[in-house]
Write an enzyme that holds these catalytic residues in place. Structure first.
Site, PDB file in Angstrom:
ATOM      1  N   MET A 108      -2.742 -45.714  -7.331  1.00  0.00           N
ATOM      2  CA  MET A 108      -3.871 -46.154  -6.474  1.00  0.00           C
ATOM      3  C   MET A 108      -4.986 -44.981  -6.640  1.00  0.00           C
ATOM      4  SD  MET A 108      -2.436 -47.555  -2.913  1.00  0.00           S
ATOM      5  CE  MET A 108      -1.223 -48.793  -2.939  1.00  0.00           C
TER       6      MET A 108
ATOM      7  N   HIS B 130      -4.697 -42.579   0.282  1.00  0.00           N
ATOM      8  CA  HIS B 130      -4.927 -41.799   1.405  1.00  0.00           C
ATOM      9  C   HIS B 130      -4.592 -42.103   2.647  1.00  0.00           C
ATOM     10  CE1 HIS B 130      -8.479 -42.241  -1.518  1.00  0.00           C
ATOM     11  NE2 HIS B 130      -8.591 -40.929  -1.287  1.00  0.00           N
TER      12      HIS B 130
ATOM     13  N   GLY C 291     -13.436 -40.063  -0.131  1.00  0.00           N
ATOM     14  CA  GLY C 291     -13.699 -41.231   0.484  1.00  0.00           C
ATOM     15  C   GLY C 291     -13.362 -42.342  -0.315  1.00  0.00           C
TER      16      GLY C 291
ATOM     17  N   ASP D 273      -3.267 -36.246  -8.177  1.00  0.00           N
ATOM     18  CA  ASP D 273      -4.027 -35.369  -8.639  1.00  0.00           C
ATOM     19  C   ASP D 273      -2.984 -34.073  -8.849  1.00  0.00           C
ATOM     20  OD1 ASP D 273      -6.616 -36.696  -8.921  1.00  0.00           O
ATOM     21  OD2 ASP D 273      -6.273 -36.707  -6.683  1.00  0.00           O
TER      22      ASP D 273
ATOM     23  N   GLN E 278      -4.671 -30.687  -9.536  1.00  0.00           N
ATOM     24  CA  GLN E 278      -5.426 -30.154  -8.279  1.00  0.00           C
ATOM     25  C   GLN E 278      -4.628 -29.518  -7.350  1.00  0.00           C
ATOM     26  OE1 GLN E 278      -8.666 -32.610  -6.376  1.00  0.00           O
ATOM     27  NE2 GLN E 278      -6.997 -33.091  -5.041  1.00  0.00           N
TER      28      GLN E 278
END
Lengths: 292, 292
Positions: A190, A43, A37, A156, A159
């Site tokens: 970002m 996103h 979030g 990421d 990840q």
């Protein structure tokens, strides 16, 4: 757009949504983006991509305690679920899943998804247990949402490598879609954590993207070595007085094997140059993937 | 009945089978039984139950190297896939999935599913890594087959507890169906490993089921203690000269907390009395669940 708080309700709504779509076409697809979030344009670009490619778009907003270390920023991780939901709706999400910690962990989990090797380096070395927490919660979310495609940002990169690996190893029926890192106009990657930066830290943080932009030029220099490349990157970052380097690392991707010489640079494998740097209490990461 | 060797083919056939069924009813269900093979009446009872409760029945036959220890019987585990397939068809299986090791592990897995606490005791203590191997392969098989219900025999009571736990912890969309242990007419729990027993070992192995049958009577004895109960069970097993006890254990189920006094016997929790005993090279297990 609907906001859903429980697993059971989400499953029911998704079943119904799929059924509705399959009245007019043979198969429906679900695109999914999990996030902590406090969303930014990065996103939103993932949600828009999911919207283009799928019939149904689900995002989850969940600050997962399992992936934060004891001394990390779980409690003060920035949260703004109402703004997030509005932005997600504008970007095209159909369902925003916002579970409580009790909904996701009704009792302390005895089960974790463990990915070896890939998780011992870079952020895994700096943040023990972090990727076990990520792999476990992403597995849970995949089992709850049962998406056809899931969207992750390459900021990421480790990840993404970890998720691709456990999805393949465990035969999860989901396709992982790698999405490019979005950057501010001046180059800063970002991140939800950028809001922590003071004005001066924000200015100095540009050394991360600057050093990554110069990598190709440095590699092309006569007599350059892998040690020399590491040094150039470190010198660039250290030119910012407030920067404290956590790591500068150069590895094959997605296997995360160390790159020990510049001969490997043109060895045919994708190579990741990855950085983690602290400014005050704020830890920023950035990376560039070459030959991918 | 169809025999399928690859993941891709199985997924395609299941998709088609579900689609065919959903032409005439709103939803189809898949029942699944994973096994190491060399099936006996116990397995077949699971398949029959799956047949009664589902539209499509899938079984897998896979001797999973990951759940065998270095010095265990992976290589000599009994195999007879042709007989298995015939028996499975007779019992009602639609698809028999028989993957190779290379199909299931195209490269050594870096990912494992780890279940803490539950796996430290009983067979988990005797067989380090065993339940990590089981949890990992069952997760893979669930992701491949995507069953609505999966059927497991309670002879492996700890395995059922572990599977129920990771299914809950990871929100897997599958219902685990516990099925009663099937026994030979003289009481010996059915097991693929029973074929290893010599005639004399087979005769003496009856002490397992005999001791379990006596538990309720012993508990009712005046002045009985938990230590006394352990002693009675051990004495019964040791009355067989060829028996070597691996463990005799009494625990709550499915949490596997130790039961330290007989007060807990009537404390409202299900209690598992579990045995592992070696006869020659053959390790047999048996158990009984009380108050379940």
């Amino acid at each position: 757009m609907e906001i859903v708080g429980t697993i059971q309700e989400l499953r029911e709504k998704l079943r119904q949504a799929r059924r509705d779509i399959e009245r007019t076409k043979p198969q429906s697809t679900v695109g999914f983006m999990p996030t902590l979030g406090y969303m930014h344009e990065g996103h939103l670009s993932l949600i828009r991509k999911a919207r283009e490619e799928n019939d149904i778009v689900v995002i989850s907003i969940f600050v997962n305690p399992l992936q934060f270390g004891q001394n990390e920023d779980f409690d003060k991780y920035p949260r703004d679920p109402e703004r997030d939901a509005r932005l997600a709706a504008e970007a095209g999400a159909d369902f925003v899943f916002v579970p409580s910690v009790a909904e996701m962990y009704p009792s302390p989990t005895k089960t974790t998804v463990v990915v070896r090797d890939l998780t011992d380096v870079l952020c895994g070395a700096s943040r023990p247990g972090h990727f076990e927490g990520v792999a476990t919660v992403v597995t849970k979310l995949f089992n709850i949402v049962q998406p056809d495609r899931a969207y992750f940002g390459m900021k990421d990169a480790q990840q993404v490598a970890v998720i691709e690996r456990f999805v393949a190893d465990l035969n999860m029926p989901v396709r992982i879609v790698r999405c490019e890192t979005l950057r501010e106009p001046d180059g800063l990657a970002m991140s939800s954590r950028n809001v922590y930066l003071s004005e001066e830290e924000r200015r100095q943080a540009l050394v991360l993207s600057q050093s990554l932009r110069n990598v190709e030029r440095w590699v092309a220099e006569e007599g350059m070595t892998i040690e020399g490349l590491h040094r150039r990157i470190r010198e660039t970052i250290e030119s910012a007085p407030l920067a404290r380097i956590d790591y500068v690392d150069i590895r094959t991707y997605p296997d995360m094997e160390p790159v020990l010489s510049l001969d490997e640079w043109n060895g045919g494998k994708p190579i990741l140059v990855a950085l983690a740097v602290k400014f005050g209490q704020t830890r920023l990461i950035d990376n560039r993937l070459f030959f991918a």
